[in-house]
Design a protein around this motif. Structure first.
Motif, mmCIF file in Angstrom:
data_model
loop_
_atom_site.group_PDB
_atom_site.id
_atom_site.type_symbol
_atom_site.label_atom_id
_atom_site.label_comp_id
_atom_site.label_asym_id
_atom_site.label_seq_id
_atom_site.Cartn_x
_atom_site.Cartn_y
_atom_site.Cartn_z
ATOM 1 N N VAL A 119 49.600 80.567 33.433
ATOM 2 C CA VAL A 119 49.201 79.715 34.550
ATOM 3 C C VAL A 119 50.447 79.336 35.332
ATOM 4 C CG1 VAL A 119 47.124 78.814 33.445
ATOM 5 C CG2 VAL A 119 49.282 77.625 33.134
ATOM 6 N N GLY A 120 50.265 79.056 36.604
ATOM 7 C CA GLY A 120 51.363 78.699 37.491
ATOM 8 C C GLY A 120 51.144 79.359 38.839
ATOM 9 N N ILE B 264 56.527 89.382 36.068
ATOM 10 C CA ILE B 264 55.748 88.411 36.823
ATOM 11 C C ILE B 264 56.723 87.362 37.338
ATOM 12 C CG2 ILE B 264 53.921 86.675 36.707
ATOM 13 C CD1 ILE B 264 53.318 88.667 34.024
ATOM 14 N N LYS B 265 56.715 87.136 38.649
ATOM 15 C CA LYS B 265 57.587 86.131 39.241
ATOM 16 C C LYS B 265 56.738 85.082 39.929
ATOM 17 C CE LYS B 265 61.573 89.108 39.971
ATOM 18 N NZ LYS B 265 62.515 89.654 40.948
ATOM 19 N N GLY B 266 57.258 83.853 39.943
ATOM 20 C CA GLY B 266 56.544 82.757 40.582
ATOM 21 C C GLY B 266 57.260 81.454 40.308
ATOM 22 N N ILE C 209 58.656 86.120 34.050
ATOM 23 C CA ILE C 209 58.196 86.541 32.724
ATOM 24 C C ILE C 209 58.254 88.060 32.678
ATOM 25 C CG2 ILE C 209 56.266 86.582 31.095
ATOM 26 C CD1 ILE C 209 55.356 83.913 32.321
ATOM 27 N N LEU C 210 58.888 88.597 31.640
ATOM 28 C CA LEU C 210 58.996 90.041 31.453
ATOM 29 C C LEU C 210 58.243 90.425 30.186
ATOM 30 C CD1 LEU C 210 60.156 92.785 32.256
ATOM 31 C CD2 LEU C 210 62.218 92.201 30.987
ATOM 32 N N LEU C 211 57.260 91.327 30.346
ATOM 33 C CA LEU C 211 56.411 91.760 29.240
ATOM 34 C C LEU C 211 56.489 93.269 29.069
ATOM 35 C CD1 LEU C 211 53.225 89.806 30.367
ATOM 36 C CD2 LEU C 211 54.809 89.090 28.595
ATOM 37 N N ILE D 236 53.710 90.575 40.925
ATOM 38 C CA ILE D 236 53.442 91.259 39.665
ATOM 39 C C ILE D 236 53.889 92.697 39.878
ATOM 40 C CG2 ILE D 236 51.685 91.960 37.999
ATOM 41 C CD1 ILE D 236 49.935 89.681 39.167
ATOM 42 N N VAL D 237 54.874 93.156 39.084
ATOM 43 C CA VAL D 237 55.446 94.481 39.309
ATOM 44 C C VAL D 237 55.540 95.240 37.984
ATOM 45 C CG1 VAL D 237 57.474 95.740 40.125
ATOM 46 C CG2 VAL D 237 56.807 93.620 41.250
ATOM 47 N N TYR D 238 55.007 96.467 37.981
ATOM 48 C CA TYR D 238 55.171 97.363 36.840
ATOM 49 C C TYR D 238 56.421 98.214 37.041
ATOM 50 C CZ TYR D 238 50.715 96.862 34.390
ATOM 51 O OH TYR D 238 49.663 96.400 33.641
#
Length: 97
Positions: free
Chosen positions: A71-72, A51-53, A40-42, A77-79
Motif C-alpha cells: 500500500v502507498g 516499484i517506486k512511489g 521496493i525491489l522484488l 512499476i518496472v520489470y
C-alpha cells in the motif's frame, strides 16, 4: 476429439493488480530483495520488479505462496530481465584502462 498433451511445462505466472494507485497486489513473488518507503525491489517468476512511489508499505508478505500486498502511492512499476547486469563503469575507470 483428442485432449491436448497436459504434460507441458507450466509457464511461470505472476499477476499484478493495482487499485487506484494505492493498493498493489502481486503473485509469483520469489524473493524481496530490498525495500524502503520509496522503492521496493522484488524477484518474481518473470524477472526483477521495481516499484517506486512514496509511503510504500508491505501489508502482506507470503513468500511461501508468492503473494505480496503493498500500500502507498505507486508512481511506477518496472520489470527487468532475470539476468543481473553489471553496474556501469564510470567514465574515469574507462579512461584509465
Amino acid at each position: 476429439m483428442e485432449k491436448k498433451n497436459e504434460n507441458k511445462l507450466e509457464e511461470p505466472r505472476s499477476n499484478i493488480v493495482l487499485e487506484s494507485r494505492k493498493k498493489l497486489t502481486l503473485t509469483g513473488v520469489e524473493e524481496v530483495i530490498s525495500f524502503d518507503d520509496e522503492k521496493i525491489l522484488l524477484n518474481t517468476k518473470l524477472g526483477f520488479l521495481t516499484i517506486k512511489g512514496s509511503e510504500l508499505k508491505m501489508n502482506k508478505l507470503d513468500v511461501q505462496n508468492g503473494d505480496v500486498i503493498i500500500v502507498g502511492n505507486t508512481a511506477s512499476i518496472v520489470y527487468s530481465s532475470k539476468e543481473v547486469k553489471k553496474e556501469k563503469e564510470s567514465i574515469i575507470s574507462k579512461l584509465f584502462k
